[in-house]
Design an enzyme around this catalytic site. Structure first.
Site, PDB file in Angstrom:
ATOM      1  N   LEU A  15      -7.026   5.299   2.280  1.00 25.57           N
ATOM      2  CA  LEU A  15      -7.104   6.072   2.136  1.00 25.57           C
ATOM      3  C   LEU A  15      -6.514   6.327   1.103  1.00 25.57           C
ATOM      4  O   LEU A  15      -5.630   7.674   0.019  1.00 25.57           O
ATOM      5  CB  LEU A  15      -7.891   7.419   2.822  1.00 25.57           C
ATOM      6  CG  LEU A  15      -8.224   7.690   3.952  1.00 25.57           C
ATOM      7  CD1 LEU A  15      -8.797   8.582   4.199  1.00 25.57           C
ATOM      8  CD2 LEU A  15     -10.081   7.527   2.192  1.00 25.57           C
ATOM      9  N   ARG A  16      -4.944   5.739   1.550  1.00 25.59           N
ATOM     10  CA  ARG A  16      -3.730   6.299   0.886  1.00 25.59           C
ATOM     11  C   ARG A  16      -4.135   6.268  -1.123  1.00 25.59           C
ATOM     12  O   ARG A  16      -3.510   6.685  -1.605  1.00 25.59           O
ATOM     13  CB  ARG A  16      -1.927   5.919   0.762  1.00 25.59           C
ATOM     14  CG  ARG A  16      -1.620   6.425   0.023  1.00 25.59           C
ATOM     15  CD  ARG A  16       0.140   5.046   0.952  1.00 25.59           C
ATOM     16  NE  ARG A  16       0.499   5.891   2.170  1.00 25.59           N
ATOM     17  CZ  ARG A  16       0.333   4.774   2.730  1.00 25.59           C
ATOM     18  NH1 ARG A  16      -0.277   3.800   3.292  1.00 25.59           N
ATOM     19  NH2 ARG A  16       0.758   5.658   4.036  1.00 25.59           N
ATOM     20  N   ALA A  17      -4.843   5.252  -1.476  1.00 25.64           N
ATOM     21  CA  ALA A  17      -5.136   4.451  -2.976  1.00 25.64           C
ATOM     22  C   ALA A  17      -5.585   6.425  -3.500  1.00 25.64           C
ATOM     23  O   ALA A  17      -5.708   6.362  -4.776  1.00 25.64           O
ATOM     24  CB  ALA A  17      -5.532   3.359  -3.049  1.00 25.64           C
TER      25      ALA A  17
ATOM     26  N   VAL B 193      -3.220   8.927  -4.391  1.00 25.92           N
ATOM     27  CA  VAL B 193      -2.427   7.877  -5.470  1.00 25.92           C
ATOM     28  C   VAL B 193      -3.140   8.498  -6.202  1.00 25.92           C
ATOM     29  O   VAL B 193      -2.679   9.240  -7.765  1.00 25.92           O
ATOM     30  CB  VAL B 193      -1.807   6.928  -4.939  1.00 25.92           C
ATOM     31  CG1 VAL B 193      -0.881   6.614  -6.547  1.00 25.92           C
ATOM     32  CG2 VAL B 193      -0.714   7.069  -4.245  1.00 25.92           C
TER      33      VAL B 193
ATOM     34  N   ASP C  55       0.690  -1.181   0.235  1.00 30.65           N
ATOM     35  CA  ASP C  55      -0.147  -0.132   0.248  1.00 30.65           C
ATOM     36  C   ASP C  55       0.996   1.353   0.205  1.00 30.65           C
ATOM     37  O   ASP C  55       0.823   2.163  -0.456  1.00 30.65           O
ATOM     38  CB  ASP C  55      -1.045  -0.270   1.025  1.00 30.65           C
ATOM     39  CG  ASP C  55      -1.626   0.934   1.183  1.00 30.65           C
ATOM     40  OD1 ASP C  55      -2.319   1.345   0.318  1.00 30.65           O
ATOM     41  OD2 ASP C  55      -1.877   1.684   2.307  1.00 30.65           O
TER      42      ASP C  55
END
Length: 570
Positions: free
Chosen positions: A245-247, A250, A164
């Site tokens: 929430l990183r997705a 990005v 991730d």
């Protein structure tokens, strides 16, 4: 100096070139993971990208730093300069991260690095700074870099939390079309014969690619993304079962970088569709089915954003719609996902003795100021003294060691998921026994799960205390194929290396039929691999069923020096 193989000359890897281009335009994406077989141009492409990054303020080319596999944490992060510390100054002696500032840090075989090093590298890439702290002394240095890691999935995977942290991930393989393979070989042989002439031949294409990247970097701050597309981003992440929430962040950054590469100041739907597979595929919940045809993450990409890389007078290139290897004759072996069922008896794990430290913990992980200390953390006390420029410590410098909290046990479950266990109807009971054992673990206990079937073993779950994650991995584990027992035992040895006090729980019928090398005996390989694990506390759970039984689980237990238990009473 021998010139680097130009990135523009890397043939038949459009997705790889596109992903590298996104990272060059927006390093804040958070790094790129390249997964693929050996010889698929992973390291060649990464080296080629460094030459297209913006030069430093003094006009020097951006650095390319290759992190060696055996690097220590001090070599990667840096250390405090002891000479400066003796003068009361906190100064960092740069490591590889600081040396890569303004350039590219490349990590080959990133999946083989220790977890704590992977964590440090990803943190530094995200923050753009590397910090070293030793009690009262701390120092930092800039580490604004593009991070590229590569790995061969056959050699093991990365834990989900590290996957991730990589902003993008691209899966590559060597082309299967003879004409494409021949063109790659021609280019490589031309480079090896005369690197200078080869680089000169590709100067125009390399300059065009560099110019496109530079223009996109300048345009990126002006690129905007509308609210409807932001809602589409969140919908894509939710549909893929991505918790982090990183997705979403990005996806936002990558879509803007894609628009900048196209020379636009507004993101359109096509940009989002183009970058979605690179952002979501490695984060997708494995329990969910693949995305349906026609969804944004499954739609075939438009032509590559990289410039035309075929030199003049080269034979025309053929780009078939699908260059993936054809499936093996007869198709893949059948597999099923069995639901857990009631187990006959709980697994007889070894009792945990309070006071046992977890793997990797030392007598004291930190220290605190204590003028009345009866025990001293000597290194910390000396650092405090040197930090104020004194030659003799006083009570204000005294540091007392703080013992770590008591850790739990470590249990590595290695489960046979081959077709023989499924056919016997015991896979449901095996999963039930695993879930019962996981439910009995304390909050401090860490578990890991390896399954083996088909032609190899897979780490379904790295060391974790997350009971929900462990349960999901067990329930979703597929069954089918042959029994690569020796492969699983070798993977178990790797996972247990350096983990003190861990227990191995092996659930299998012992019917090994996949050798480690062609021509060798699968059962002899398994016994030899088991011998390498002797001395580690172990439990072998016999899953064999039927009237004709080989009793190989008992032989394995004898070779391991392990306790033996039947999955279900006879």
């Amino acid at each position: 100096m021998t010139p680097t193989y130009p990135l523009a000359a890397v043939a038949h890897q459009p997705e790889l070139l596109f992903a590298l281009s996104l990272l060059a335009v927006a390093p804040a994406i958070g790094g790129l993971l390249i997964r693929g077989d050996r010889g698929a141009a992973k390291s060649t492409a990464a080296r080629g990208l460094a030459g297209l990054l913006p030069p430093g303020p003094d006009g020097v080319d951006a650095p390319f730093v290759n992190l060696p596999l055996g690097a220590t944490e001090d070599r990667v992060v840096g250390t405090l300069d002891l000479d400066a510390a003796l003068r009361g100054e906190a100064r960092l002696k740069p490591g590889l991260l600081a040396q890569a500032d303004g350039g590219l840090l490349y990590i080959d075989e990133v999946n083989l690095l220790p977890d704590h090093l992977v964590d440090v590298l990803l943190d530094a890439a995200a923050l753009g700074v590397v910090r070293v702290q030793r009690d009262s002394l701390s120092a930092e240095a800039p580490a604004r870099l593009a991070l590229v890691g590569s790995m061969n999935p056959e050699e093991g995977g990365l834990r989900p939390q590290f996957l991730d942290r990589f902003g993008l991930c691209v899966d590559v393989s060597a082309p299967q079309q003879p004409a494409e393979r021949a063109e790659i070989i021609r280019r490589r042989m031309a480079y090896e014969a005369d690197p200078l002439a080869f680089a000169a031949r590709w100067d125009a294409e390399q300059a065009a690619l560099g110019g496109r990247l530079a223009a996109a970097r300048l345009l990126l701050p002006a690129v905007t993304l509308s609210d409807p597309l932001l809602e589409a981003i969140t919908a894509l992440s939710s549909e893929a079962g991505v918790r982090s929430l990183r997705a979403d962040l990005v996806l936002h950054r990558a879509a803007r970088a894609c628009a900048a590469l196209e020379g636009r100041t507004e993101v359109v739907d096509a940009d989002l569709r183009r970058v979605a597979p690179l952002v979501l595929n490695h984060r997708r919940d494995p329990r969910l089915p693949p995305p349906p045809s026609g969804s944004p993450s499954a739609e075939p990409p438009p032509p590559s954003l990289a410039p035309e890389t075929r030199p003049p007078h080269a034979p025309p290139e053929v780009h078939p719609p699908d260059t993936s290897p054809p499936p093996a004759a007869g198709g893949p072996p059948p597999e099923d996902v069995f639901a857990p069922s009631a187990a006959g008896a709980p697994l007889a794990l070894q009792a945990f003795t309070p006071g046992t430290r977890a793997a990797g913990e030392t007598a004291a992980l930190r220290s605190v100021p204590d003028p009345q200390a009866t025990r001293l953390d000597v290194p910390a006390t000396l650092r405090s003294m040197l930090g104020r420029g004194a030659s003799v410590p006083v009570r204000d410098d005294f540091r007392a060691p703080v013992p770590p909290e008591e850790g739990g046990r470590r249990v590595l479950f290695v489960a046979d998921a081959s077709g023989s266990v499924g056919v016997s109807g015991r896979m449901g009971a095996l999963k039930g026994a695993l879930l019962d054992a996981l439910a009995a673990q304390g909050g401090r206990d860490r578990v890991a799960l390896v399954t083996f079937r088909g032609t190899g073993a897979t780490t379904l779950l790295g060391w974790t205390t997350d009971a929900a994650e462990a349960e999901a991995a067990v329930r979703a584990a597929p069954t089918g194929g042959r029994t690569p027992l020796a492969h699983a035992l070798l993977l178990a040895a790797d996972l247990l290396a350096g983990v003190r006090g861990a227990e191995l729980v092996l659930l299998t019928d012992g019917r090994a039929n996949v050798p480690l090398s062609p021509g060798s005996d699968a059962w002899a390989d398994a016994l030899h691999a088991a011998e390498g694990l002797r001395g580690i506390p172990a439990l072998v759970v016999d899953t064999e069923a039927g009237r004709v039984r080989l009793g190989r689980a008992a032989q394995l237990a004898g070779m391991l020096g392990a306790r033996l238990q039947a999955l279900e009473p006879a």
